[in-house]
Design an enzyme around this catalytic site. Sequence first.
Site, PDB file in Angstrom:
ATOM      1  N   ASN A  19      27.757 -13.008  32.194  1.00 41.88           N
ATOM      2  CA  ASN A  19      27.736 -11.575  32.515  1.00 41.88           C
ATOM      3  C   ASN A  19      26.894 -11.226  33.735  1.00 41.88           C
ATOM      4  OD1 ASN A  19      27.530 -11.719  29.117  1.00 41.88           O
ATOM      5  ND2 ASN A  19      29.353 -10.820  30.051  1.00 41.88           N
ATOM      6  N   ILE A  45      24.535  -7.261  36.814  1.00 40.48           N
ATOM      7  CA  ILE A  45      24.672  -7.496  35.377  1.00 40.48           C
ATOM      8  C   ILE A  45      25.777  -6.605  34.813  1.00 40.48           C
ATOM      9  CG2 ILE A  45      23.496  -7.349  33.140  1.00 40.48           C
ATOM     10  CD1 ILE A  45      20.822  -7.628  34.797  1.00 40.48           C
ATOM     11  N   CYS A  46      26.675  -7.204  34.048  1.00 39.08           N
ATOM     12  CA  CYS A  46      27.737  -6.449  33.387  1.00 39.08           C
ATOM     13  C   CYS A  46      27.407  -6.349  31.901  1.00 39.08           C
ATOM     14  CB  CYS A  46      29.086  -7.155  33.580  1.00 39.08           C
ATOM     15  SG  CYS A  46      30.433  -6.352  32.679  1.00 39.08           S
ATOM     16  N   VAL A  47      27.126  -5.126  31.452  1.00 42.03           N
ATOM     17  CA  VAL A  47      26.865  -4.904  30.030  1.00 42.03           C
ATOM     18  C   VAL A  47      27.338  -3.485  29.696  1.00 42.03           C
ATOM     19  CG1 VAL A  47      24.479  -4.139  30.455  1.00 42.03           C
ATOM     20  CG2 VAL A  47      25.085  -5.028  28.207  1.00 42.03           C
TER      21      VAL A  47
END
Length: 208
Positions: free
Chosen positions: A90, A97-99
């Site tokens: 991620n 950051i991918c969240v």
Amino acid sequence: MSSQYSNVENLSPQTIRQVMKELQDMETTPPEGIKVIINESDVTDIQALIDGPAGTPYAVGVFRVKLTLSKDFPQTPPKAYFLTKIFHPNVAANGEICVNTLKKDWKPDLGIKHILLTIKCLLIVPNPESALNEEAGKMLLERYDDYSQRARMMTEIHAQPAKCAAAASDAKEDDGPSTKKHAGLDKKLQDKKKEKLLKEKKRMLKRL
């Protein structure tokens, strides 16, 4: 830099006060494994050191992360980046950051502490289904041992506590002669360790 300062000007005084209060609270009572670095001159530039959680390939590391607040914060989520290189499904090549917390699940009242805790949780439970690093996501799902070994190697090379501590002291402008001396010794040790790890990596690749 100018865009960051313009963000400060565009944030409401109430938002600036709220962010500073939350950062000061976290400095006084830090969440476990998270240390915030306050930039007094630019509240939109938030950095923190996150300890790699035990039982993960990141356990021996300390990771520097950065949150950038937009002028519409807290109505829109900040952007989050790892400044320390990391092998993680991620996290993109540029550190982004991918969240979901910073996308569709964002709520204006979540706050900085919640974001940092979410990033720490992402080190424990990656989400390969929404991978920014496709190679890491695929490896995690199909060959976990290889993923774990690669993530641990990247951690040992790039996320050493001495390196992050030196960077943190630079951020606080603690630049005395003894700091420089220790930083020099740390760098020599890190260079030797990095060289050793790269040799091990080459040997490992030859075996594959």
